[in-house]
Design a protein around this motif. Structure first.
Motif, PDB file in Angstrom:
ATOM      1  N   UNK A  88      32.174  27.810  62.076  1.00 18.67           N
ATOM      2  CA  UNK A  88      32.013  28.029  63.510  1.00 18.67           C
ATOM      3  C   UNK A  88      33.365  28.293  64.157  1.00 18.67           C
ATOM      4  N   UNK A  89      34.404  27.595  63.706  1.00 21.39           N
ATOM      5  CA  UNK A  89      35.724  27.720  64.333  1.00 21.39           C
ATOM      6  C   UNK A  89      36.730  28.517  63.515  1.00 21.39           C
ATOM      7  N   UNK A  90      36.510  28.686  62.224  1.00 23.07           N
ATOM      8  CA  UNK A  90      37.416  29.491  61.402  1.00 23.07           C
ATOM      9  C   UNK A  90      36.683  29.973  60.161  1.00 23.07           C
ATOM     10  N   UNK A  91      36.884  31.242  59.830  1.00 21.24           N
ATOM     11  CA  UNK A  91      36.339  31.814  58.596  1.00 21.24           C
ATOM     12  C   UNK A  91      37.510  32.277  57.740  1.00 21.24           C
ATOM     13  N   UNK A  92      37.992  31.412  56.828  1.00 21.49           N
ATOM     14  CA  UNK A  92      39.212  31.705  56.066  1.00 21.49           C
ATOM     15  C   UNK A  92      39.173  33.007  55.277  1.00 21.49           C
ATOM     16  N   UNK A  93      37.981  33.424  54.844  1.00 22.32           N
ATOM     17  CA  UNK A  93      37.879  34.662  54.067  1.00 22.32           C
ATOM     18  C   UNK A  93      38.375  35.851  54.886  1.00 22.32           C
ATOM     19  N   UNK A  94      38.150  35.808  56.196  1.00 28.59           N
ATOM     20  CA  UNK A  94      38.618  36.896  57.061  1.00 28.59           C
ATOM     21  C   UNK A  94      40.141  36.944  57.147  1.00 28.59           C
ATOM     22  N   UNK A  95      40.806  35.840  56.780  1.00 27.76           N
ATOM     23  CA  UNK A  95      42.269  35.775  56.812  1.00 27.76           C
ATOM     24  C   UNK A  95      42.884  35.906  55.426  1.00 27.76           C
ATOM     25  N   UNK A  96      42.057  36.222  54.428  1.00 27.15           N
ATOM     26  CA  UNK A  96      42.600  36.478  53.099  1.00 27.15           C
ATOM     27  C   UNK A  96      42.246  35.462  52.039  1.00 27.15           C
ATOM     28  N   UNK A  97      41.618  34.349  52.402  1.00 23.76           N
ATOM     29  CA  UNK A  97      41.213  33.365  51.399  1.00 23.76           C
ATOM     30  C   UNK A  97      40.148  33.980  50.486  1.00 23.76           C
ATOM     31  N   UNK A  98      40.127  33.528  49.242  1.00 24.64           N
ATOM     32  CA  UNK A  98      39.186  34.079  48.261  1.00 24.64           C
ATOM     33  C   UNK A  98      38.002  33.161  47.993  1.00 24.64           C
ATOM     34  N   UNK A  99      38.268  31.863  47.938  1.00 25.15           N
ATOM     35  CA  UNK A  99      37.226  30.865  47.708  1.00 25.15           C
ATOM     36  C   UNK A  99      37.324  29.835  48.824  1.00 25.15           C
ATOM     37  N   UNK A 124      30.043  22.214  48.909  1.00 24.74           N
ATOM     38  CA  UNK A 124      29.664  23.619  48.732  1.00 24.74           C
ATOM     39  C   UNK A 124      30.887  24.434  48.335  1.00 24.74           C
ATOM     40  N   UNK A 125      30.675  25.443  47.509  1.00 21.45           N
ATOM     41  CA  UNK A 125      31.708  26.420  47.146  1.00 21.45           C
ATOM     42  C   UNK A 125      31.191  27.794  47.536  1.00 21.45           C
ATOM     43  N   UNK A 126      32.020  28.570  48.227  1.00 21.46           N
ATOM     44  CA  UNK A 126      31.663  29.933  48.640  1.00 21.46           C
ATOM     45  C   UNK A 126      32.676  30.907  48.063  1.00 21.46           C
ATOM     46  N   UNK A 127      32.186  31.955  47.435  1.00 19.47           N
ATOM     47  CA  UNK A 127      33.054  33.016  46.922  1.00 19.47           C
ATOM     48  C   UNK A 127      33.083  34.158  47.932  1.00 19.47           C
ATOM     49  N   UNK A 128      34.290  34.566  48.309  1.00 18.99           N
ATOM     50  CA  UNK A 128      34.423  35.673  49.241  1.00 18.99           C
ATOM     51  C   UNK A 128      34.073  37.020  48.632  1.00 18.99           C
ATOM     52  N   UNK A 129      34.074  37.101  47.301  1.00 15.31           N
ATOM     53  CA  UNK A 129      33.695  38.334  46.621  1.00 15.31           C
ATOM     54  C   UNK A 129      34.737  39.430  46.662  1.00 15.31           C
ATOM     55  N   UNK A 130      35.986  39.081  46.992  1.00 13.24           N
ATOM     56  CA  UNK A 130      37.034  40.095  47.129  1.00 13.24           C
ATOM     57  C   UNK A 130      38.070  40.078  46.012  1.00 13.24           C
ATOM     58  N   UNK A 131      38.230  38.949  45.323  1.00 10.63           N
ATOM     59  CA  UNK A 131      39.287  38.864  44.321  1.00 10.63           C
ATOM     60  C   UNK A 131      38.876  39.631  43.070  1.00 10.63           C
ATOM     61  N   UNK A 132      39.761  40.506  42.611  1.00 14.28           N
ATOM     62  CA  UNK A 132      39.491  41.353  41.444  1.00 14.28           C
ATOM     63  C   UNK A 132      39.959  40.626  40.186  1.00 14.28           C
ATOM     64  N   UNK A 133      39.044  39.920  39.550  1.00 16.03           N
ATOM     65  CA  UNK A 133      39.395  39.125  38.363  1.00 16.03           C
ATOM     66  C   UNK A 133      39.856  40.017  37.216  1.00 16.03           C
ATOM     67  N   UNK A 134      39.200  41.145  37.032  1.00 21.99           N
ATOM     68  CA  UNK A 134      39.540  42.026  35.909  1.00 21.99           C
ATOM     69  C   UNK A 134      40.921  42.650  36.068  1.00 21.99           C
ATOM     70  N   UNK A 135      41.392  42.766  37.306  1.00 19.21           N
ATOM     71  CA  UNK A 135      42.744  43.305  37.522  1.00 19.21           C
ATOM     72  C   UNK A 135      43.807  42.321  37.039  1.00 19.21           C
ATOM     73  N   UNK A 136      43.410  41.066  36.848  1.00 17.14           N
ATOM     74  CA  UNK A 136      44.320  40.029  36.360  1.00 17.14           C
ATOM     75  C   UNK A 136      43.674  39.326  35.170  1.00 17.14           C
ATOM     76  N   UNK A 137      43.094  40.119  34.287  1.00 17.95           N
ATOM     77  CA  UNK A 137      42.293  39.586  33.189  1.00 17.95           C
ATOM     78  C   UNK A 137      43.069  38.630  32.291  1.00 17.95           C
ATOM     79  N   UNK A 138      44.360  38.875  32.131  1.00 21.94           N
ATOM     80  CA  UNK A 138      45.151  38.004  31.259  1.00 21.94           C
ATOM     81  C   UNK A 138      45.290  36.597  31.820  1.00 21.94           C
ATOM     82  N   UNK A 139      45.201  36.462  33.142  1.00 18.79           N
ATOM     83  CA  UNK A 139      45.313  35.153  33.776  1.00 18.79           C
ATOM     84  C   UNK A 139      44.002  34.369  33.745  1.00 18.79           C
TER      85      UNK A 139
END
Length: 427
Positions: A189-200, A219-234
């Motif tokens: 209601x007061x802040x949506x961290x995903x809009x500021x760059x948070x991923x989870x 609860x855990x929410x995934x923002x759906x923006x982090x590209x895991x395959x771009x950092x597959x080695x990590x």
């Protein structure tokens, strides 16, 4: 539903009944689910089909409520857990294992600090803690080649520091790792961290989301923006085949939008079982339906109490980002322009002894190991929630031994201030 305003999602998100179906989310109070053939059930175990077979992993009631929270946060997938602690552990352990490293704000809830600094350290996961006000250079210096995530809280409990989410996200992404934000106190209601760059985003739903002290949950929410395959080695757990599920590679099969939550459910919930009960999920949804109405009142009461305490001669200091002149006022205006929360932290002149006298004299506010509730409550963190921390750790987290955390409920603000006044007179 994602196109609707927050108020509407609070009331109607996550569940749309069909013709003749229950208007309220149904409680599916069943541990198991029947199938016609072994082949049908086998598809579920192979993650080739969606459905339910055992509530330890998933349950329809839970999924309806998780979907509502995902919509509120602007995420793509979500899951409920048995507590906020379970949510934070799962979110971190889903990508950081033995031999890995985390970067974490030092100003976080004491239970989470203990989880990360002690319990996860025993599991071989090291953490570097940084101040919530660290510079970009200081934050960069905390990273290692094996760093897997950055963690912080939007509004820290109970120090009430406000994290510069955009800065932490920028640095995390520069190092190829996600930013995980606990958004419990602010709520979407007061802040949506995903809009500021948070991923989870994680939550202790026990707090404002429930709002009535009836059901522990997370609860855990995934923002759906982090590209895991771009950092597959990590992130081999997400980007290489999982032998326990017939070689499925989560990031390939479920994409950015679903890989994190699918793995978290299929692996961690399967193995640890920290599921939220369907009954608790039902209670949580009742709280969510009024979250958008309650949060402004909590903030109104918090602001009024903070202003009163700030002017009182027996109060040494008040921390509340809504106060002009507060250390976090400017960053609070950036991320929390409509209000932060109803929690006010303050220190009395006279330290711990004065705090104990004050709390014993309160009549409306109750001493509880709880916060963010319809009823006003308070506690001394150093002697309760944060008692496992040393004085040095308390100081680093911005929590003096004589600090009082006051959670303003939904009562009349004049009554709350009158209760504080008579208690202060006893010092």
């Amino acid at each position: 539903m994602n196109n609707y305003k927050t108020d509407t999602i609070c009331v109607q998100g996550g569940y749309t009944p069909g013709n003749g179906e229950p208007r309220q989310i149904p409680i599916v109070q069943s541990t198991t689910f029947k199938y016609a053939t072994s082949e049908d059930m086998g598809k579920l175990f192979d993650l080739e089909a969606s459905g339910y077979f055992y509530t330890r992993l998933q349950n329809p009631t839970n999924d309806y409520v998780a979907a509502k929270i995902a919509q509120l946060e602007g995420g793509t997938a979500a899951m409920l857990t048995s507590s906020g602690q379970a949510a934070n552990f799962y979110a971190l352990f889903n990508i950081a294992n033995c031999g890995d490293h985390l970067v974490c704000s030092s100003s976080i809830y004491g239970g989470t600090f203990n989880l990360i600094s002690v319990t996860m350290a025993k599991m071989g996961i090291e953490t570097t803690f940084v101040g919530p006000d660290c510079t970009e250079e200081e934050l960069n210096a905390a990273f290692r080649p094996n760093t897997k995530a950055v963690f912080g809280e939007t509004i820290a409990n109970p120090a009430l520091t406000v994290l510069d989410i955009e800065l932490f996200a920028k640095v995390a992404h520069a190092h190829g790792v996600p930013l995980i934000i606990d958004n419990t106190f602010a709520t979407p209601v007061n802040c949506r961290p995903i809009e500021w760059g948070a991923d989870i985003v994680t939550h202790s739903t026990t707090k404002y989301m429930d709002g009535h002290g009836v059901a522990v949950g997370g609860c855990i929410v995934d923002g759906g923006n982090f590209d895991w395959m771009a950092h597959a080695d990590k992130f081999p757990g997400l980007c290489t085949p999982d032998d326990s599920y017939h070689g499925i590679t989560y990031a390939e099969k479920f994409g950015k939008e679903g890989a994190f939550i699918t793995k978290c459910t299929a692996q961690l919930m399967r193995d640890f079982g920290s599921i939220q009960s369907p009954q608790h999920a039902f209670y949580l949804n009742l709280g969510l339906e009024s979250l958008h109405v309650r949060m402004p009142r909590h903030c109104e009461n918090g602001q009024a109490v903070a202003e009163y305490l700030n002017a009182h001669p027996k109060v040494a200091s008040v921390t509340y980002c809504g106060l002009p002149g507060d250390k976090y006022y400017e960053v609070g205006q950036k991320y929390l322009p409509n209000g932060s929360c109803g929690v006010v932290s303050f220190e009395l002149k006279g330290g711990r002894d004065a705090a104990n006298t004050f709390m014993k004299a309160l009549k409306l506010a109750a001493i509880e190991t709880h916060v963010a509730d319809a009823r006003t409550c308070c506690l001394n963190p150093a002697s309760s929630t944060h008692r496992q921390m040393t004085d040095e750790q308390l100081a680093a987290a911005g929590i003096p031994a004589g600090m009082i955390r006051l959670s303003c409920g939904l009562e009349n603000k004049a009554d709350l201030i009158a209760d504080l006044e008579q208690a202060l007179e006893q010092i």
